[in-house]
Each structure stands twice: as C-alpha cells, then as structure tokens.
Design an enzyme around this catalytic site. Structure first.
Site: not given
Ligand code: PRP
Ligand code: URA
Length: 208
Positions: A103, A107, A199, A202
C-alpha cells in the site's frame, strides 16, 4: 452481507485473541497465522464439489470421494505468505501463485511489484490469502487480476476485516465470498484496522 462469513468457532476466537496481543512475539505470531489460516480454510471450503469413486479397503469396496476442484492459493505478499503453509496442510496439491502488492502510505492505493501468474490459469478455484482487509484496495486489485486471468471461482480468506474494506470488496466483486476470523470496528486515519493487530507483515517478519 450474505457473502461475508465471520467465523464463530471458539478455537478461532481463542487464537485470534493471542494473535492480537502486543506481547505476542513473531515466532508465536507466525504459528498462529498458520493455524488460523487452516481453520478458516476448513470453513471456506465446506462446499467443495466431490467426485465419487470406489476404493478397495482390506474388507471390501467403499464409496469414496475426491475433491473435483483444482485449487490455487494466491497469497498477497508479504503478509499472506504466512498463511500458505497452514492451508497447504489441508490442500497439499494446491498450486501457489504469488502476487506482490504494497500500500502506498499516502494514497493507501495498492502498488503491484510482483506477479507470478502463468499465461493461462491451471486452476478452477483460487483462494486469496491475506490476513488484513483494510481499505480493501489490495484484495480488490487481486480479484481484478485473477478475473482478467480467467478464474471465475474466487474466495478471499483473511483474518481481520474492517467494515470499509469488506464493503469495498463486496461492491466491486459481490460474487467473491469473504471468510474472516473477525470483523473489527473501523479504520483509523492512516488506514489501519482498529483494534486490529497492527501491521501483519511487520509482526510476522520482525520488521516493525
Ligand atoms: C497489508 C496487508 C494487505 C494490505 C491491506 O499489506 O497484508 O495486503 O495491507 O490493506 P488494504 O486493504 O488497505 O489494501 P502491506 O501493504 O502492509 O504490505 P506487506 O504485507 O508487504 O507488509
Ligand atoms: N495492513 C496491516 O498489516 N494492518 C492493518 O491494520 C491494515 C493494513
């Protein structure tokens, strides 16, 4: 929200509660993500179509069955990776097709950086795996990709959903069932699920 399923299973509620706690370390967190993914997939696949066949037992012939669908697992990187192993224990012959999305912090829109789908789909059903359904942008973009690829039967399996994300995915793709461990209150001002678990990427990978 007829296509949205929040698990009522006590084991799911118990494990999710430990997962949410700030004190849960990455090793335990990964174990719980794996276990929850298996429990939710068990529920999400309750209507799989079976093909009848016969098997010989030591004492005779039994009516037997095998799952007809060829299933593809589509983890959204990174956080969806931790769900694969648990689901694979139930569906060992499933193919795994990785989609990389993150994400944009400003945005909140998904940015694609990896796509391992082959030219033509080799599966009849896809389970999208991602622990968090926040704005719904990542899940919606993944369903868009899978539909363009030619898969019709798609299900989303996640751990926690925000009402905003569920609504977004449902209105873009009402045919895609959403299976979750819990539906939380809301998104905060930076797009995180409240109370959520923080997160998910993380916390699994120790990068927070
Ligand atoms: C997180 C999660 C989803 C997304 C959800 O990933 O694992 O893929 O956010 O958010 P949304 O519904 O608003 O799109 P992130 O972008 O943090 O990436 P990561 O898994 O690599 O940490
Ligand atoms: N992605 C995450 O990992 N946690 C949240 O709460 C939203 C998006």
């Amino acid at each position: 929200m007829s296509n949205v399923f929040a698990s009522k299973h006590p084991l799911v509620a118990h494990k999710l509660s430990i997962l949410r706690a700030t004190s849960t370390e990455p090793q335990k967190f990964r174990e719980l993500v794996k276990e929850l993914a298996a429990l939710l997939t068990y529920e999400a696949t309750a209507d799989l179509v079976l093909k009848p066949r016969k098997v010989n037992t030591p004492l005779g012939t039994a009516q037997a069955y095998e799952v007809e669908d060829e299933i593809g697992l589509v983890p959204i990187l990174r956080a969806g990776l931790g769900m694969v192993e648990g689901v694979w224990e139930l569906l060992p012959s499933a193919e795994v097709w990785h989609i990389g999305l993150y994400r944009d912090e400003k945005t909140l829109k998904p940015v694609q950086y990896y796509n391992k789908l082959p030219v033509l789909p080799r599966v009849s059903m896809c389970l999208i795996l991602d622990p968090m359904l926040a704005t719904g942008g990542s899940a919606t973009a993944t369903v868009d990709l899978l539909k363009q690829w030619g898969v019709k039967n798609i299900r989303f399996v996640g751990l926690i959903g925000a009402p905003e994300g569920i609504q977004a995915l449902q209105s873009a793709h009402p045919d895609v069932p959403i299976h979750l461990a819990a539906i939380d209150e809301r998104l905060n001002e930076v797009g995180y699920i409240v109370p959520g678990l923080g997160d998910a990427g993380d916390r699994q990978f120790g990068t927070g």
